[in-house]
Motif scaffolding. Structure first.
Motif, PDB file in Angstrom:
ATOM      1  N   ARG A 113       0.831  -1.213   0.000  1.00  0.00           N
ATOM      2  CA  ARG A 113       0.000   0.000   0.000  1.00  0.00           C
ATOM      3  C   ARG A 113       0.858   1.252   0.000  1.00  0.00           C
ATOM      4  O   ARG A 113       0.629   2.187  -0.787  1.00  0.00           O
ATOM      5  CB  ARG A 113      -0.926   0.014   1.227  1.00  0.00           C
ATOM      6  N   LEU A 114       1.878   1.281   0.851  1.00  0.00           N
ATOM      7  CA  LEU A 114       2.750   2.450   0.914  1.00  0.00           C
ATOM      8  C   LEU A 114       3.536   2.635  -0.376  1.00  0.00           C
ATOM      9  O   LEU A 114       3.727   3.763  -0.834  1.00  0.00           O
ATOM     10  CB  LEU A 114       3.703   2.332   2.115  1.00  0.00           C
ATOM     11  N   ALA A 115       3.983   1.537  -0.968  1.00  0.00           N
ATOM     12  CA  ALA A 115       4.709   1.617  -2.240  1.00  0.00           C
ATOM     13  C   ALA A 115       3.821   2.173  -3.353  1.00  0.00           C
ATOM     14  O   ALA A 115       4.310   2.843  -4.273  1.00  0.00           O
ATOM     15  CB  ALA A 115       5.238   0.238  -2.627  1.00  0.00           C
ATOM     16  N   ALA A 116       2.519   1.928  -3.257  1.00  0.00           N
ATOM     17  CA  ALA A 116       1.576   2.452  -4.248  1.00  0.00           C
ATOM     18  C   ALA A 116       1.192   3.901  -3.955  1.00  0.00           C
ATOM     19  O   ALA A 116       0.520   4.540  -4.759  1.00  0.00           O
ATOM     20  CB  ALA A 116       0.323   1.587  -4.290  1.00  0.00           C
ATOM     21  N   GLY A 117       1.629   4.417  -2.802  1.00  0.00           N
ATOM     22  CA  GLY A 117       1.335   5.796  -2.431  1.00  0.00           C
ATOM     23  C   GLY A 117      -0.118   6.033  -2.057  1.00  0.00           C
ATOM     24  O   GLY A 117      -0.649   7.114  -2.303  1.00  0.00           O
ATOM     25  N   LEU A 118      -0.753   5.031  -1.447  1.00  0.00           N
ATOM     26  CA  LEU A 118      -2.154   5.129  -1.088  1.00  0.00           C
ATOM     27  C   LEU A 118      -2.342   5.214   0.421  1.00  0.00           C
ATOM     28  O   LEU A 118      -1.570   4.628   1.172  1.00  0.00           O
ATOM     29  CB  LEU A 118      -2.922   3.900  -1.595  1.00  0.00           C
ATOM     30  N   THR A 119      -3.382   5.926   0.836  1.00  0.00           N
ATOM     31  CA  THR A 119      -3.766   5.903   2.235  1.00  0.00           C
ATOM     32  C   THR A 119      -4.581   4.636   2.470  1.00  0.00           C
ATOM     33  O   THR A 119      -5.002   3.965   1.514  1.00  0.00           O
ATOM     34  CB  THR A 119      -4.638   7.129   2.591  1.00  0.00           C
ATOM     35  N   GLN A 120      -4.835   4.333   3.729  1.00  0.00           N
ATOM     36  CA  GLN A 120      -5.663   3.165   4.029  1.00  0.00           C
ATOM     37  C   GLN A 120      -7.062   3.333   3.446  1.00  0.00           C
ATOM     38  O   GLN A 120      -7.634   2.378   2.914  1.00  0.00           O
ATOM     39  CB  GLN A 120      -5.732   2.927   5.535  1.00  0.00           C
ATOM     40  N   ARG A 121      -7.582   4.531   3.515  1.00  0.00           N
ATOM     41  CA  ARG A 121      -8.919   4.802   2.976  1.00  0.00           C
ATOM     42  C   ARG A 121      -8.944   4.588   1.466  1.00  0.00           C
ATOM     43  O   ARG A 121      -9.867   3.966   0.934  1.00  0.00           O
ATOM     44  CB  ARG A 121      -9.348   6.218   3.327  1.00  0.00           C
ATOM     45  N   GLN A 122      -7.953   5.122   0.760  1.00  0.00           N
ATOM     46  CA  GLN A 122      -7.894   4.963  -0.693  1.00  0.00           C
ATOM     47  C   GLN A 122      -7.756   3.496  -1.089  1.00  0.00           C
ATOM     48  O   GLN A 122      -8.391   3.036  -2.041  1.00  0.00           O
ATOM     49  CB  GLN A 122      -6.726   5.763  -1.268  1.00  0.00           C
ATOM     50  N   ALA A 123      -6.925   2.764  -0.357  1.00  0.00           N
ATOM     51  CA  ALA A 123      -6.725   1.352  -0.660  1.00  0.00           C
ATOM     52  C   ALA A 123      -8.019   0.569  -0.433  1.00  0.00           C
ATOM     53  O   ALA A 123      -8.390  -0.288  -1.241  1.00  0.00           O
ATOM     54  CB  ALA A 123      -5.610   0.786   0.211  1.00  0.00           C
ATOM     55  N   ALA A 124      -8.730   0.869   0.648  1.00  0.00           N
ATOM     56  CA  ALA A 124      -9.990   0.189   0.942  1.00  0.00           C
ATOM     57  C   ALA A 124     -11.032   0.484  -0.133  1.00  0.00           C
ATOM     58  O   ALA A 124     -11.726  -0.426  -0.601  1.00  0.00           O
ATOM     59  CB  ALA A 124     -10.506   0.612   2.314  1.00  0.00           C
ATOM     60  N   GLU A 125     -11.122   1.736  -0.542  1.00  0.00           N
ATOM     61  CA  GLU A 125     -12.082   2.110  -1.584  1.00  0.00           C
ATOM     62  C   GLU A 125     -11.761   1.424  -2.905  1.00  0.00           C
ATOM     63  O   GLU A 125     -12.661   1.070  -3.657  1.00  0.00           O
ATOM     64  CB  GLU A 125     -12.101   3.626  -1.766  1.00  0.00           C
ATOM     65  N   LEU A 126     -10.497   1.215  -3.174  1.00  0.00           N
ATOM     66  CA  LEU A 126     -10.070   0.588  -4.418  1.00  0.00           C
ATOM     67  C   LEU A 126     -10.632  -0.823  -4.562  1.00  0.00           C
ATOM     68  O   LEU A 126     -10.967  -1.258  -5.657  1.00  0.00           O
ATOM     69  CB  LEU A 126      -8.538   0.561  -4.475  1.00  0.00           C
ATOM     70  N   ILE A 127     -10.770  -1.534  -3.442  1.00  0.00           N
ATOM     71  CA  ILE A 127     -11.290  -2.911  -3.498  1.00  0.00           C
ATOM     72  C   ILE A 127     -12.700  -3.009  -2.898  1.00  0.00           C
ATOM     73  O   ILE A 127     -13.160  -4.097  -2.572  1.00  0.00           O
ATOM     74  CB  ILE A 127     -10.342  -3.907  -2.801  1.00  0.00           C
TER      75      ILE A 127
END
Length: 91
Positions: free
Chosen positions: A47-61
């Motif tokens: 997640r950090l390597a993709a430059g995403l916050t936890q919220r952004q990562a959760a929304e992505l899936i």
């Protein structure tokens, strides 16, 4: 009537008893599964390597932020299908 899986041919009635899978059941194997649960460290690192916050990562899936936090903290295990979806969609 409740029906078990085809491989162990277990059937029973609604008696409130819990099913006990035989130790040699195919879903209980010790072999390495290519679709395994990611570790909390892997989840956070990617997640950090993709430059995403936890919220952004959760929304992505299509998940919740609290579920994502639980996966990164090791409180819950992320399903291999969600992990694969995240890897495909992270860009």
């Amino acid at each position: 009537m409740l029906t078990g899986c085809d491989c162990c041919s277990r059937t029973g009635k609604k008696s409130g008893r819990k099913w006990k899978m035989p130790p040699n059941h195919p879903n209980r194997g010790r072999r390495e599964n290519p679709a395994r649960n990611p570790t909390p460290e892997e989840i956070r690192k990617v997640r950090l390597a993709a430059g995403l916050t936890q919220r952004q990562a959760a929304e992505l899936i299509h998940s919740t932020t609290s579920a994502w936090e639980s996966w990164e903290q090791g409180l819950r295990r992320m399903h291999p299908g969600l992990w694969e979806l995240f890897l495909l969609k992270r860009g």
